[in-house]
Scaffold this motif. Structure first.
Motif: not given
Length: 283
Positions: A96-102
């Protein structure tokens, strides 16, 4: 609900590996389209590793356990480092970290309660220590042994509310309250010592009635030893001044105000990730 068991103390290599994974996630998140607060995220990675992998009494399966220790990231702009830590500790999926700030992601630029393990929203600087006082006082009234930990930035200490809370904590003898200052010497517009000098910082905290210790903020085992031993003086809140480097581990940004908030290009992402790998290989 029974209390989560205290964690067994991990050996220094395990803490170093946890901190390395947190740093790698921070660099990866700063390569996303929104970028992130890389400098302050990297400076506190070892502190967060020590807390979550050796000190805090928390359980990812029961994030709302009333007997848990509380942690507040008062320097809320370092949320990406907290998210990385919570993911590594099992509070949310690492992917889920790949979605940071999206758009639509719960992993916002500052921590929010939608993220498991986040106690309260923070990031308006100066609010974390007053909230920590509240948690510590509530634990006392409830007869619980839990501790409350607050991570502050050294630039944040320019907020008057920090010192109002420091006075209150000492007056109320909140010795289950522990503050950690990520003292990296830099803030958005330059060196903290040039903008609003706080040194001698240890003496300043002592004058407010706190028990004070200082430590290398990039030595997770030493951090864990100091934090696990708090309270250091009965009846006094404790503050650990952690001397750190902003952007630690990424040489082309380390110790520079320019590393406060960055969006890493593919080339600089590769440079930063390679520097972290090389640093870990030298340990």
């Amino acid at each position: 609900m029974t209390a989560a068991p205290l964690l067994e103390r991990e050996a220094p290599p395990a803490l170093q590996e946890a901190a390395a994974r947190i740093r790698a996630h921070v660099v990866d998140m700063c390569a996303g389209p929104e970028g992130g607060h890389l400098g302050g995220g990297l400076s506190c990675a070892d502190i967060l590793a020590a807390l979550y992998f050796s000190v805090l009494r928390v359980d990812p399966a029961r994030p709302d356990d009333p007997e848990r220790d509380r942690f507040l990231l008062s320097k809320g702009h370092a949320a990406l480092a907290l998210y990385a830590t919570l993911a590594e500790r099992g509070f949310l999926p690492v992917g889920e970290l790949a979605q940071f700030g999206r758009p639509g992601s719960r992993l916002m630029g500052h921590p929010v309660r939608a993220v498991p393990g986040v106690e309260l929203p923070t990031g308006s600087l100066g609010h974390g220590l007053p909230l920590g006082c509240g948690f510590a006082l509530a634990a006392r009234y409830a007869g619980r042994s839990s501790r409350s930990f607050v991570l502050l930035g050294d630039g944040e200490l320019q907020e008057g509310s920090v010192w109002e809370a420091a006075i209150a904590a000492a007056t109320l003898r909140l010795d289950r309250l522990v503050a950690v200052v990520d003292c990296n010497g830099l803030q958005l517009t330059g060196a903290t010592g040039d903008i609003a000098p706080m040194e001698p910082l240890a003496d300043r905290w002592r004058s407010f009635g706190w028990a004070v210790r200082e430590v290398d903020g990039h030595a997770p085992a030493l951090l864990a030893d100091q934090l696990a031993a708090a309270p250091w003086e009965p009846g006094k809140p404790s503050v650990l001044i952690a001397r750190t480097v902003k952007g630690n581990g990424v040489p082309f940004l380390a110790g520079r105000a320019a590393g406060h908030y960055v969006t890493l290009s593919p080339r600089n992402h590769a440079r930063a990730a390679g520097a972290l790998r090389a640093s870990e290989a030298r340990r």
